[in-house]
Design an enzyme around this catalytic site. Structure first.
Site, PDB file in Angstrom:
ATOM      1  N   LYS A  55       6.547-118.703  24.062  1.00  0.00           N
ATOM      2  CA  LYS A  55       5.283-118.209  24.621  1.00  0.00           C
ATOM      3  C   LYS A  55       4.410-117.626  23.503  1.00  0.00           C
ATOM      4  O   LYS A  55       3.213-117.911  23.428  1.00  0.00           O
ATOM      5  CB  LYS A  55       5.566-117.155  25.704  1.00  0.00           C
ATOM      6  CG  LYS A  55       6.104-117.773  26.988  1.00  0.00           C
ATOM      7  CD  LYS A  55       6.691-116.745  27.954  1.00  0.00           C
ATOM      8  CE  LYS A  55       7.279-117.454  29.176  1.00  0.00           C
ATOM      9  NZ  LYS A  55       7.976-116.549  30.099  1.00  0.00           N
ATOM     10  N   GLN A  99       9.298-110.245  30.309  1.00  0.00           N
ATOM     11  CA  GLN A  99      10.220-111.353  30.574  1.00  0.00           C
ATOM     12  C   GLN A  99      11.316-110.907  31.544  1.00  0.00           C
ATOM     13  O   GLN A  99      11.984-109.896  31.326  1.00  0.00           O
ATOM     14  CB  GLN A  99      10.835-111.838  29.237  1.00  0.00           C
ATOM     15  CG  GLN A  99      11.715-113.059  29.355  1.00  0.00           C
ATOM     16  CD  GLN A  99      10.952-114.314  29.777  1.00  0.00           C
ATOM     17  OE1 GLN A  99       9.860-114.584  29.300  1.00  0.00           O
ATOM     18  NE2 GLN A  99      11.523-115.084  30.690  1.00  0.00           N
ATOM     19  N   ASP A 122       1.625-113.164  34.557  1.00  0.00           N
ATOM     20  CA  ASP A 122       2.663-113.873  35.313  1.00  0.00           C
ATOM     21  C   ASP A 122       2.264-114.025  36.779  1.00  0.00           C
ATOM     22  O   ASP A 122       2.856-114.820  37.509  1.00  0.00           O
ATOM     23  CB  ASP A 122       3.997-113.103  35.243  1.00  0.00           C
ATOM     24  CG  ASP A 122       5.006-113.756  34.311  1.00  0.00           C
ATOM     25  OD1 ASP A 122       4.818-114.941  33.966  1.00  0.00           O
ATOM     26  OD2 ASP A 122       5.978-113.075  33.929  1.00  0.00           O
TER      27      ASP A 122
END
Ligand code: NAD
Length: 298
Positions: A55, A99, A122
């Site tokens: 990412k 994460q 997200d």
């Protein structure tokens, strides 16, 4: 006769990130500094470490600034909370990604709810979940894997998915439910199947669009698929691959590619299907978040 298309997620994702790189250039010319994505990793889970690296690498590639906060597994919840609050309050940070999964001693939903919703790239914050549920897509940040799955579906069917029967296997908050919401918003007739669904194979066989988001290697066989249907395989499962050598492993999806590819009209591979789209859509969300925070209309 049915044609069997392998949906090339890698190429489609690359065209999205190329476009984002160009738009980032425009953004920097207007604002004077790049969008910034902060990625937080707690612990040493090797798969998570790879995701975080990829990412951040992609963020650099499209021209963003990226920062990583890599914290030991035993980091107290309060320390993580303090870090998130700092990132929330820092106007030079536009996107925050924590994460998942987090270590067991940290309350995951507490952390997700703490992230400023406008920086929640997200799309897991309840405000973004609610906006997606209320079809306010222009205000929401949409979860990346679901958004990527819909783009792959449209690469086969075109933009009009109206009236198609979509069956999603899996009802998680991060994949199954948001995919269902997005496809409902596209006027699909949506069925969500899950571990308690009766006659799962029959339900799956009624799908024009079949999305598998379960986490069980090769569960969906060719005879679960209506001939000609589009199959989006979200699953990422690491399985032993003795054919590659002792102790080796490989990634496979939730769909048995071999049998499914003979029946499906179009099918995503694993790897190279949904996976690259997730990262591309994360970049899209970060740019969207940065533009909104700077009052640039999207
Ligand atoms: P999850 O474990 O949270 O949810 C799995 C869902 O599958 C549950 O809703 C459950 O009801 C359903 N399920 C479990 N067993 C079943 C069965 N036997 N029959 C029918 N349904 C069953 O998983 P998740 O986070 O939604 O992830 C699903 C898969 O997608 C995993 O393999 C994960 O690694 C992968 N994933 C991929 C990406 C990507 O970027 N491609 C992103 C997120 C998740």
């Amino acid at each position: 006769m049915t044609t069997h298309t392998i949906i090339d997620g890698k190429t489609i994702a690359a065209s999205i990130t190329d476009k984002i790189a160009r738009q980032t250039g425009d953004y920097i010319r207007e604002i004077g500094s790049p969008p910034c994505l902060a990625v937080v990793l707690v612990g040493e889970d090797p798969a998570s470490a790879v995701y975080v690296r990829n990412k951040s690498k992609m963020a650099d590639k499209v021209g963003f600034k990226s920062i990583q906060k890599i914290l030991p597994a035993e980091t107290p919840e309060d320390d993580l909370i303090a870090i998130i609050k700092d990132l929330n309050n820092d106007p030079t940070i536009h996107g925050i990604l924590v994460q998942l999964p987090l270590p067991g001693h940290i309350n995951e939903s507490k952390i997700i709810e703490l992230i400023a919703s406008e920086k929640d790239v997200d799309g897991f914050h309840p405000i973004n979940v609610g906006r997606l549920g209320a079809a306010q897509l222009n205000k929401a940040l949409i979860p990346c894997t679901p958004a990527g799955s819909v783009i792959l579906t449209k690469s086969v069917h075109g933009d009009n998915l109206s009236g198609l029967h979509a069956v999603i296997i899996g009802r998680s908050n991060i994949v199954g439910k948001p995919v269902a919401q997005l496809l409902l918003n596209e006027n699909c007739t949506v069925t969500i199947a899950h571990s308690r669904t009766k006659d799962l194979e029959d339900v799956a066989r009624s799908a024009d669009i079949l999305v598998a988001a379960v986490g069980r290697p090769g569960m969906v066989k060719g005879d679960w698929i209506k001939p000609g249907a589009s199959v989006i395989d979200v699953g990422i499962n690491r399985v032993p691959a003795p054919e590659k050598g002792d102790g080796k492993s490989k990634l496979v999806g939730d769909v048995d590619f071999e049998s499914a590819s003979k029946v499906a009209g179009a099918l995503t591979p694993v790897p190279g299907g949904v996976g690259p789209m997730t990262i591309a859509l994360l970049m899209a969300n970060t740019l969207t978040a940065a533009r909104r925070q700077n009052g640039i209309s999207v």
